[in-house]
Each structure stands twice: as structure tokens, then as C-alpha cells.
Scaffold this active site. Structure first.
Site, mmCIF file in Angstrom:
data_model
loop_
_atom_site.group_PDB
_atom_site.id
_atom_site.type_symbol
_atom_site.label_atom_id
_atom_site.label_comp_id
_atom_site.label_asym_id
_atom_site.label_seq_id
_atom_site.Cartn_x
_atom_site.Cartn_y
_atom_site.Cartn_z
ATOM 1 N N ASN A 136 -4.988 -10.073 -1.283
ATOM 2 C CA ASN A 136 -4.393 -8.938 -0.583
ATOM 3 C C ASN A 136 -5.362 -7.765 -0.510
ATOM 4 O O ASN A 136 -6.413 -7.758 -1.166
ATOM 5 C CB ASN A 136 -3.100 -8.512 -1.290
ATOM 6 C CG ASN A 136 -2.069 -7.957 -0.325
ATOM 7 O OD1 ASN A 136 -2.410 -7.533 0.789
ATOM 8 N ND2 ASN A 136 -0.807 -7.972 -0.743
ATOM 9 N N PHE A 137 -5.029 -6.791 0.342
ATOM 10 C CA PHE A 137 -5.786 -5.552 0.481
ATOM 11 C C PHE A 137 -7.219 -5.759 0.953
ATOM 12 O O PHE A 137 -8.096 -4.940 0.659
ATOM 13 C CB PHE A 137 -5.723 -4.745 -0.820
ATOM 14 C CG PHE A 137 -4.313 -4.501 -1.295
ATOM 15 C CD1 PHE A 137 -3.835 -5.106 -2.452
ATOM 16 C CD2 PHE A 137 -3.427 -3.724 -0.541
ATOM 17 C CE1 PHE A 137 -2.521 -4.914 -2.876
ATOM 18 C CE2 PHE A 137 -2.114 -3.539 -0.961
ATOM 19 C CZ PHE A 137 -1.659 -4.127 -2.131
ATOM 20 N N LEU A 138 -7.448 -6.821 1.737
ATOM 21 C CA LEU A 138 -8.771 -7.002 2.383
ATOM 22 C C LEU A 138 -8.945 -5.850 3.373
ATOM 23 O O LEU A 138 -8.089 -5.641 4.246
ATOM 24 C CB LEU A 138 -8.833 -8.334 3.115
ATOM 25 C CG LEU A 138 -9.995 -8.505 4.111
ATOM 26 C CD1 LEU A 138 -11.339 -8.469 3.392
ATOM 27 C CD2 LEU A 138 -9.837 -9.806 4.893
ATOM 28 N N THR A 172 -1.033 -13.553 3.526
ATOM 29 C CA THR A 172 -0.310 -13.354 4.787
ATOM 30 C C THR A 172 -1.124 -12.387 5.639
ATOM 31 O O THR A 172 -1.903 -11.588 5.120
ATOM 32 C CB THR A 172 1.095 -12.737 4.563
ATOM 33 O OG1 THR A 172 0.945 -11.513 3.873
ATOM 34 C CG2 THR A 172 1.996 -13.682 3.787
ATOM 35 N N LEU A 386 2.982 -8.415 -0.995
ATOM 36 C CA LEU A 386 3.127 -6.958 -0.773
ATOM 37 C C LEU A 386 2.269 -6.491 0.402
ATOM 38 O O LEU A 386 1.226 -7.073 0.661
ATOM 39 C CB LEU A 386 2.711 -6.206 -2.041
ATOM 40 C CG LEU A 386 3.542 -6.580 -3.277
ATOM 41 C CD1 LEU A 386 2.952 -5.930 -4.509
ATOM 42 C CD2 LEU A 386 5.006 -6.188 -3.065
#
Ligand SMILES: CCCCCCCCCCCCCC(=O)CSCCNC(=O)CCNC(=O)[C@H](O)C(C)(C)COP(=O)(O)OP(=O)(O)OC[C@H]1O[C@@H](n2cnc3c(N)ncnc32)[C@H](O)[C@@H]1OP(=O)(O)O
Ligand SMILES: CN(C)Cc1n[nH]c2ccc(-c3ccc(F)cc3OCCn3ccnc3)cc12
Length: 386
Positions: A136-138, A172, A386
């Protein structure tokens, strides 16, 4: 029609877009011997750093990078504004590794211009629990886009995760990549229609007046489930058992230890809201939960922030999912959220109409890395990232 080439993704262990998959399982098998021990090369101007989310200043650097450069809606009107306390919560679940909070800084100025993260998670795919990570947070700074920095960040996080003997991931994205495990829609329930219309999130339908709109979206005065209350530590054992049992009916879903459950659901101001109902033995029978993810409103002078609650995990056994979410809407309104957001995963499509949700304008794709499995319908997904 020609299949678009993915210069990076076509080199990765992910099914091709058109693949028809029968069995579920890993795509490639590697061992620690196959994993590079040194970090990937970066263009000369940049250096790898580990973002220490326990450092206020480094956490602030990460917050600012994402606040200015992270995901926007298709019309570039809103940009996610994950708060520092949210990021700390999201990045430090039990058994996290600080090596998996990877930043790229400009050597000379130390400006943070890139980030990617992984957290450990046990996710069941069909009948197998896979030890994996959630990516996440790429993020790459707007000024450094389309320079192929993302594949470098992805390969480096892959390397560091492999070094811990983990070979699968879930993630996602709003973009379509090779290749989705499920394609999900998001739905919105207005809680503050006046503000949503003022910021352009919603529009006033023809023949509708603002006062009629406000009336239409008014939430209930009382909880349908009068005894719902905030989750407490003493509820954890039974709540974890209830959630794990409920999630067993989905084809892709996480499994939680009690410790992990408490991390993810412990009520945290401005981050996590979780309410439960208990029976006469004080066993949890129903849960609703949502997280606080505001969006910056790009270029609106009157309103700077859209306050959005995002549905997390919900279980209804002594009530209906509709009544449970109706209670979630009441609590979210009381906490002054402008909108309550939901994906069409779980059994969420059972309440969209009755609870006055409107369908959103985009999709969220679910992906697995190095694990092939047949495409799932969104209602077979029991996992929230998230
Ligand atoms: C065993 C462990 C395994 C762990 C790893 C698992 C895999 C994890 C994968 C990551 C999961 C992240 C999940 C997550 O964080 C939640 S999805 C949110 C991603 N972040 C944003 O959208 C923020 C705003 N955008 C950006 O910062 C940049 O546009 C990014 C950094 C997105 C791309 O930077 P850029 O400057 O615009 O582009 P180039 O550097 O030139 O690179 C172009 C290549 O990147 C591919 N691309 C574009 N967007 C992507 C995305 N969202 N996932 C994966 N790949 C993505 C694209 O298809 C192309 O490859 P292709 O040529 O093959 O098509
Ligand atoms: C999941 N997590 C990985 C963040 C993430 N990345 N990419 C995304 C694309 C859509 C959604 C999403 C998920 C649920 C939802 F109800 C609305 C959403 O986006 C609305 C459009 N939008 C984007 C930014 N501001 C508004 C999240 C994400």
C-alpha cells in the site's frame, strides 16, 4: 483487439490479462538463494531510506508526500488525505517490519519523493491460508512521474519481502493491471448533502430542492440496535472468533489473531470506529466498523476537506446487515462525516438501495502477486485494504 503491453508487469509473476485460470496456487517458486542481498540501483540523484514512522518528522514527511501526491479521483477534484496517526496505525500492525517502509529521497535536499510499504497478513484464498503481505501507499512525486520509478519501488519491496521468506502479496488499485482477481464498485451514502453539492461531489437532481435533499438523507434518531456500544478490549476474544467465522464464507479473506484484531479494531479517535452488540454471556454477536479517510478538496475555497468514513468489517447475526449499517450511518453522522463509502464486496449490495447509497464513478481492482486463482465476483471478496 491488441493486448496493451506492460513492459514491467509482463515480467512479473502475475497471470496475463486474458488467462483463464483453473487451479489456485503460486505462479513461481523461488528460494532465499535467488534473492539479491543488495538493494536495487536507483538513479544517481536518489537514495533509499527507511521511513521510521515512530519519528514525528519522518512521519510528517510521509504525510506530506501523500497529501500532495497520492490518489486522486478521476476528475482530479479530491485527493486522499491520510492523517499521520492513520498512517502509523496502517503501517504498524503486529509483526510489522520497519524495513518494509521504503522511501526514496533526493540525496542533496533529503526531499522525500517516493514511497512504498508492505505489512504482513494471513489471507485465505479459497481453501488455503497464504502468508503474504499487503502492499500500500505506493507513491511517486508528481514531478517524477512516468520515469519508471514505480517498477523500481515495486522490485525493491518484493526483494525485501522475499528476504523474509514471503512470496505472495495482495494489493488494490483504481487502475487496471495484469490481472484483477476481482473488479469492485464503490458506493457512497450522503450524510451531509448540502456540503457534498457545494463541493461538487454530488449534484442536485432535477426537481429536487436542497431542503428536500437534506430531508431525504436524514439519518435515524435512534439506533436500531439500542445496545450497540464501542468495542472494548474485553470483547476481543469473542469478536475475533465471530469475525473469523463470518469471513470463512468468502473466497478471499484475512484471518485475524486476537492481537491483530485489537490492532485493527481498537477505537482510535479520528482513525477507527468500531461498535459491537453482546449477548447475555457478554459474547459479541454483531460488529460494525469504519475508518476515517478524508480527502483534500482540490481548489475549493469554502471547503478544504471532505470527511469520509469507509466501511471496514461488519458482521450481523442477531440483526440484519441493513439495520447494522443503518446504525453505522447514524454514528458516522454524529461523528460529523460528510459521506459513508462502501465497496460492493461482502454482502454489501443487499443494503445499497434501501439505505440510499449512490453508485460511485469508478472501480477498485483487487490483485494477488505470484498467486493465480480464478476471477472472483466482488461479493466473494471478504478483504478490505486501507
Ligand atoms: C512477494 C511480495 C511482492 C510485493 C509487490 C507486489 C506488487 C505490488 C504492486 C504495487 C501495488 C500498489 C498498491 C497501492 O499502493 C494502492 S494503488 C495507489 C497507487 N498510488 C497512486 O495512485 C498515487 C498517485 N500515483 C503515483 O504516485 C504514480 O502514478 C505511481 C507510483 C502509482 C506510478 O508511477 P508513475 O510515475 O505514474 O509510472 P512509472 O514509474 O513510469 O511506472 C509505470 C509502470 O507502473 C505501473 N503502475 C502504475 N500504477 C500502478 C499501481 N497503482 N500499482 C502497480 N503498478 C502501477 C504501470 O502499469 C507501468 O507498468 P507497465 O509498463 O508494466 O504497465
Ligand atoms: C484502497 N486503497 C489502496 C486506496 C486506493 N488506492 N486507489 C484507490 C481508488 C479508489 C478507492 C476508493 C475505495 C472505496 C471508495 F468508496 C472510494 C474510492 O475512491 C473514490 C475516488 N477517490 C479516489 C481518491 N479520492 C476519491 C481507493 C483507492
Amino acid at each position: 483487439k491488441e493486448t496493451p503491453t506492460h513492459a514491467f508487469w509482463d515480467t512479473q509473476p502475475v497471470p496475463k490479462i486474458a488467462d483463464e485460470v483453473e487451479q489456485s496456487g503460486p505462479i513461481e517458486f523461488k528460494t532465499l538463494d535467488d534473492v539479491r542481498k543488495d538493494p536495487l540501483g536507483l538513479p544517481g540523484l536518489f537514495e533509499w531510506v527507511e521511513i521510521d514512522v515512530n519519528s514525528q518528522t519522518e512521519l510528517q514527511d510521509l504525510y506530506t508526500l501523500l497529501n500532495e501526491n497520492y490518489v486522486e479521483d478521476d476528475d482530479n477534484m479530491f485527493r486522499f488525505d491520510y492523517s499521520p496517526s492513520f498512517l502509523k496505525w496502517a503501517l504498524q500492525p503486529p509483526h510489522y517490519y520497519k524495513e518494509w517502509h521504503i522511501g526514496v529521497r533526493v540525496k542533496e535536499t533529503k526531499k522525500l519523493v517516493g514511497f512504498i510499504s508492505a505489512i504482513p497478513a494471513d489471507v485465505r484464498v479459497e481453501d488455503k491460508v497464504v502468508k503474504m503481505v499487503e502492499i500500500n501507499f505506493l507513491c511517486v512525486h508528481k514531478k517524477l512521474r512516468e520515469k519508471r520509478l514505480a517498477p523500481v519501488l515495486i522490485k525493491e519491496i518484493t526483494r525485501r519481502v522475499n528476504l523474509k521468506d514471503i512470496w505472495q502479496a495482495s494489493y488494490t488499485a483504481g487502475v487496471v493491471l495484469p490481472r484483477p482477481v476481482a473488479v469492485c464498485r464503490y458506493w457512497h451514502r450522503s450524510l451531509n448533502p448540502k456540503k457534498l453539492i457545494e463541493v461538487g461531489f454530488s449534484s442536485l437532481p432535477p426537481k429536487m430542492t436542497m431542503s428536500l435533499m437534506i430531508k431525504y438523507y436524514r439519518v435515524a434518531e435512534q439506533l436500531k440496535n439500542a445496545t450497540m456500544r464501542k468495542l472494548e478490549k474485553k470483547d476481543c476474544e469473542s469478536a475475533t472468533a465471530l469475525l473469523n467465522q463470518y469471513l470463512s464464507k468468502y473466497r478471499v479473506a484475512p484471518t485475524f489473531t486476537t492481537e491483530e484484531f485489537w490492532h485493527w479494531f481498537e477505537p482510535r479517535e479520528n482513525v477507527m470506529t468500531c461498535y459491537v452488540k453482546v449477548d447475555s454471556d457478554n459474547k459479541v454477536t454483531d460488529i460494525f466498523s469504519y475508518y476515517n479517510l478524508p480527502s483534500s478538496i482540490i481548489g475549493n475555497q469554502k471547503h478544504k476537506t471532505l470527511k469520509a468514513a469507509f466501511s471496514f468489517y461488519n458482521v450481523a447475526t442477531t440483526t440484519t446487515i441493513k439495520e447494522l449499517i443503518d446504525d453505522a450511518l447514524l454514528v458516522a453522522k454524529k461523528e460529523e462525516f460528510d459521506v459513508y463509502n462502501c465497496l460492493d464486496i461482502f454482502e454489501n449490495d443487499k443494503f445499497f438501495k434501501d439505505l440510499k447509497f449512490a453508485v460511485g464513478d469508478g472501480n477498485l481492482q483487487y490483485y494477488l502477486y505470484n498467486y493465480s486463482t480464478p476471477l472472483k465476483h466482488s461479493s466473494e471478496i471478504g478483504l478490505v485494504l486501507l
